[in-house]
Scaffold this motif. Sequence first.
Motif, PDB file in Angstrom:
ATOM      1  N   ASP A 143       0.829  -1.212   0.000  1.00  0.00           N
ATOM      2  CA  ASP A 143       0.000   0.000   0.000  1.00  0.00           C
ATOM      3  C   ASP A 143       0.862   1.260   0.000  1.00  0.00           C
ATOM      4  O   ASP A 143       0.567   2.225  -0.702  1.00  0.00           O
ATOM      5  N   HIS A 144       1.927   1.248   0.792  1.00  0.00           N
ATOM      6  CA  HIS A 144       2.829   2.408   0.836  1.00  0.00           C
ATOM      7  C   HIS A 144       3.499   2.639  -0.519  1.00  0.00           C
ATOM      8  O   HIS A 144       3.604   3.782  -0.982  1.00  0.00           O
ATOM      9  N   ILE A 145       3.947   1.568  -1.137  1.00  0.00           N
ATOM     10  CA  ILE A 145       4.607   1.691  -2.442  1.00  0.00           C
ATOM     11  C   ILE A 145       3.614   2.180  -3.493  1.00  0.00           C
ATOM     12  O   ILE A 145       3.938   3.005  -4.349  1.00  0.00           O
ATOM     13  N   ALA A 146       2.362   1.708  -3.410  1.00  0.00           N
ATOM     14  CA  ALA A 146       1.320   2.180  -4.322  1.00  0.00           C
ATOM     15  C   ALA A 146       1.062   3.676  -4.109  1.00  0.00           C
ATOM     16  O   ALA A 146       0.829   4.419  -5.074  1.00  0.00           O
ATOM     17  N   ALA A 147       1.116   4.126  -2.845  1.00  0.00           N
ATOM     18  CA  ALA A 147       0.912   5.551  -2.552  1.00  0.00           C
ATOM     19  C   ALA A 147       2.036   6.400  -3.141  1.00  0.00           C
ATOM     20  O   ALA A 147       1.791   7.508  -3.645  1.00  0.00           O
ATOM     21  N   ILE A 148       3.251   5.878  -3.115  1.00  0.00           N
ATOM     22  CA  ILE A 148       4.377   6.593  -3.738  1.00  0.00           C
ATOM     23  C   ILE A 148       4.120   6.719  -5.234  1.00  0.00           C
ATOM     24  O   ILE A 148       4.254   7.795  -5.812  1.00  0.00           O
ATOM     25  N   ASP A 149       3.716   5.621  -5.861  1.00  0.00           N
ATOM     26  CA  ASP A 149       3.469   5.615  -7.300  1.00  0.00           C
ATOM     27  C   ASP A 149       2.306   6.536  -7.687  1.00  0.00           C
ATOM     28  O   ASP A 149       2.310   7.140  -8.754  1.00  0.00           O
ATOM     29  N   ALA A 150       1.312   6.655  -6.797  1.00  0.00           N
ATOM     30  CA  ALA A 150       0.125   7.456  -7.101  1.00  0.00           C
ATOM     31  C   ALA A 150       0.276   8.928  -6.726  1.00  0.00           C
ATOM     32  O   ALA A 150      -0.623   9.727  -6.994  1.00  0.00           O
ATOM     33  N   SER A 151       1.393   9.304  -6.123  1.00  0.00           N
ATOM     34  CA  SER A 151       1.563  10.693  -5.691  1.00  0.00           C
ATOM     35  C   SER A 151       1.472  11.639  -6.884  1.00  0.00           C
ATOM     36  O   SER A 151       2.020  11.380  -7.952  1.00  0.00           O
ATOM     37  N   ALA A 152       0.747  12.748  -6.672  1.00  0.00           N
ATOM     38  CA  ALA A 152       0.459  13.675  -7.775  1.00  0.00           C
ATOM     39  C   ALA A 152       1.440  14.834  -7.866  1.00  0.00           C
ATOM     40  O   ALA A 152       1.512  15.505  -8.897  1.00  0.00           O
ATOM     41  N   ASN A 153       2.186  15.092  -6.785  1.00  0.00           N
ATOM     42  CA  ASN A 153       3.136  16.202  -6.805  1.00  0.00           C
ATOM     43  C   ASN A 153       4.284  15.902  -5.837  1.00  0.00           C
ATOM     44  O   ASN A 153       4.285  14.880  -5.151  1.00  0.00           O
ATOM     45  N   LYS A 154       5.233  16.826  -5.798  1.00  0.00           N
ATOM     46  CA  LYS A 154       6.440  16.619  -4.995  1.00  0.00           C
ATOM     47  C   LYS A 154       6.116  16.462  -3.508  1.00  0.00           C
ATOM     48  O   LYS A 154       6.689  15.599  -2.829  1.00  0.00           O
ATOM     49  N   GLU A 155       5.185  17.282  -3.000  1.00  0.00           N
ATOM     50  CA  GLU A 155       4.831  17.224  -1.584  1.00  0.00           C
ATOM     51  C   GLU A 155       4.212  15.872  -1.237  1.00  0.00           C
ATOM     52  O   GLU A 155       4.550  15.259  -0.220  1.00  0.00           O
ATOM     53  N   GLU A 156       3.293  15.402  -2.073  1.00  0.00           N
ATOM     54  CA  GLU A 156       2.666  14.094  -1.842  1.00  0.00           C
ATOM     55  C   GLU A 156       3.710  12.983  -1.889  1.00  0.00           C
ATOM     56  O   GLU A 156       3.665  12.044  -1.088  1.00  0.00           O
ATOM     57  N   LEU A 157       4.640  13.090  -2.832  1.00  0.00           N
ATOM     58  CA  LEU A 157       5.703  12.084  -2.946  1.00  0.00           C
ATOM     59  C   LEU A 157       6.549  12.060  -1.680  1.00  0.00           C
ATOM     60  O   LEU A 157       6.849  10.987  -1.148  1.00  0.00           O
ATOM     61  N   GLN A 158       6.929  13.232  -1.186  1.00  0.00           N
ATOM     62  CA  GLN A 158       7.750  13.292   0.024  1.00  0.00           C
ATOM     63  C   GLN A 158       7.021  12.682   1.220  1.00  0.00           C
ATOM     64  O   GLN A 158       7.617  11.938   1.994  1.00  0.00           O
ATOM     65  N   LEU A 159       5.724  12.992   1.364  1.00  0.00           N
ATOM     66  CA  LEU A 159       4.950  12.432   2.475  1.00  0.00           C
ATOM     67  C   LEU A 159       4.805  10.914   2.350  1.00  0.00           C
ATOM     68  O   LEU A 159       4.973  10.177   3.326  1.00  0.00           O
ATOM     69  N   ALA A 160       4.503  10.451   1.141  1.00  0.00           N
ATOM     70  CA  ALA A 160       4.340   9.012   0.915  1.00  0.00           C
ATOM     71  C   ALA A 160       5.656   8.281   1.146  1.00  0.00           C
ATOM     72  O   ALA A 160       5.689   7.200   1.750  1.00  0.00           O
ATOM     73  N   LYS A 182      10.473   5.344  -5.133  1.00  0.00           N
ATOM     74  CA  LYS A 182      10.596   6.804  -5.229  1.00  0.00           C
ATOM     75  C   LYS A 182      11.328   7.186  -6.516  1.00  0.00           C
ATOM     76  O   LYS A 182      10.899   8.096  -7.240  1.00  0.00           O
ATOM     77  N   ALA A 183      12.424   6.497  -6.808  1.00  0.00           N
ATOM     78  CA  ALA A 183      13.191   6.794  -8.020  1.00  0.00           C
ATOM     79  C   ALA A 183      12.347   6.554  -9.273  1.00  0.00           C
ATOM     80  O   ALA A 183      12.385   7.344 -10.220  1.00  0.00           O
ATOM     81  N   ASP A 184      11.568   5.471  -9.277  1.00  0.00           N
ATOM     82  CA  ASP A 184      10.694   5.178 -10.419  1.00  0.00           C
ATOM     83  C   ASP A 184       9.644   6.267 -10.603  1.00  0.00           C
ATOM     84  O   ASP A 184       9.328   6.657 -11.725  1.00  0.00           O
ATOM     85  N   ARG A 185       9.094   6.766  -9.468  1.00  0.00           N
ATOM     86  CA  ARG A 185       8.066   7.811  -9.544  1.00  0.00           C
ATOM     87  C   ARG A 185       8.651   9.099 -10.087  1.00  0.00           C
ATOM     88  O   ARG A 185       8.040   9.792 -10.900  1.00  0.00           O
ATOM     89  N   ILE A 186       9.857   9.442  -9.670  1.00  0.00           N
ATOM     90  CA  ILE A 186      10.534  10.643 -10.177  1.00  0.00           C
ATOM     91  C   ILE A 186      10.807  10.501 -11.669  1.00  0.00           C
ATOM     92  O   ILE A 186      10.597  11.428 -12.451  1.00  0.00           O
ATOM     93  N   ALA A 187      11.257   9.311 -12.074  1.00  0.00           N
ATOM     94  CA  ALA A 187      11.532   9.064 -13.503  1.00  0.00           C
ATOM     95  C   ALA A 187      10.257   9.190 -14.325  1.00  0.00           C
ATOM     96  O   ALA A 187      10.263   9.757 -15.421  1.00  0.00           O
ATOM     97  N   LYS A 188       9.144   8.674 -13.797  1.00  0.00           N
ATOM     98  CA  LYS A 188       7.867   8.753 -14.507  1.00  0.00           C
ATOM     99  C   LYS A 188       7.431  10.218 -14.664  1.00  0.00           C
ATOM    100  O   LYS A 188       6.949  10.614 -15.723  1.00  0.00           O
ATOM    101  N   ALA A 189       7.644  11.014 -13.622  1.00  0.00           N
ATOM    102  CA  ALA A 189       7.287  12.438 -13.684  1.00  0.00           C
ATOM    103  C   ALA A 189       8.133  13.163 -14.728  1.00  0.00           C
ATOM    104  O   ALA A 189       7.632  14.007 -15.469  1.00  0.00           O
ATOM    105  N   LYS A 190       9.413  12.807 -14.805  1.00  0.00           N
ATOM    106  CA  LYS A 190      10.303  13.427 -15.801  1.00  0.00           C
ATOM    107  C   LYS A 190       9.868  13.066 -17.211  1.00  0.00           C
ATOM    108  O   LYS A 190       9.893  13.893 -18.114  1.00  0.00           O
ATOM    109  N   GLU A 191       9.455  11.811 -17.416  1.00  0.00           N
ATOM    110  CA  GLU A 191       8.997  11.373 -18.741  1.00  0.00           C
ATOM    111  C   GLU A 191       7.777  12.168 -19.169  1.00  0.00           C
ATOM    112  O   GLU A 191       7.658  12.576 -20.324  1.00  0.00           O
TER     113      GLU A 191
END
Length: 196
Positions: A143-160, A182-191
Motif C-alpha cells: 500500500d505504501h509503495i502504491a501511494a508513492i506511485d500514485a503521488s500527484a506532486n512533490k509534496e505528496e511524494l515526500q509524504l508518501a 521513489k526513483a521510479d516515480r521521479i523518472a515517470k514524472a520526468k517522462e
Amino acid sequence: METPIGPKIAAAFVKAQMQFGKALKTSVNPHFKSKYADLSSCIDAVVGALNANGIGLMQRTYECKDGVMVETIFVHESGEVMECGMLHVPASKHDAMGFGRALTYARRYSLLAATGLAPEDDDGNAGSRRPDAPKVDAGVMADHIAAIDASANKEELQLAYKSAYEACKGDQTWIAKVIKAKADRIAKAKEKTIEK
C-alpha cells in the motif's frame, strides 16, 4: 539541494544491496576492549556487489578547519549519481594523526549510513541477537509503495516516501524497495514533462 536519484542507479543499487556481505567486527579498540568493523571491512562488504552492478564508490572530502567532512557518492555506469550527504567529524587533535583518525572514522560511518549496512560480530551469534526485530507487513508495504506511485506532486511524494520509509522498521530489503519506488516515480514524472 538534493540531487534526484535516477532510475538506473536506483535499480542497480537495490540489486547490489541484496548482495552486500557483512561488515564484520574484526578489529579491536584497546581503550574500550571492544571489537569494531574497520574501514577495510566495511568497503570489502559492499564494493564487490556495487561494482558487479555497475556502481562505483567514491568518498569526496571537503575543506573543514576543525575536522573532516566526507560525502559518500555512488556513480552508475550510465552516468547517474547518488549523493548521500555530508558527514562532519571533528578532529580530536589538530595534527596529522588527529585529522587522519577523523577521516577514517568519517569515511567508515558515511559508508555505513549510505549503504544501510550494520556491522556484525564475527562470533556466530549475530543472527541470534535479532529475534525481537519488528516484522514488516508485506500488504501494508505494498500500500505504501502504491501511494508513492500514485503521488500527484512533490509534496505528496515526500509524504508518501517518509511514511513508507518509517513503515520499513529498518528492514533493508523493504528500504531498498521504497527507494526504488521513489526513483521510479521521479523518472515517470520526468517522462511526462518531456512528453509535454
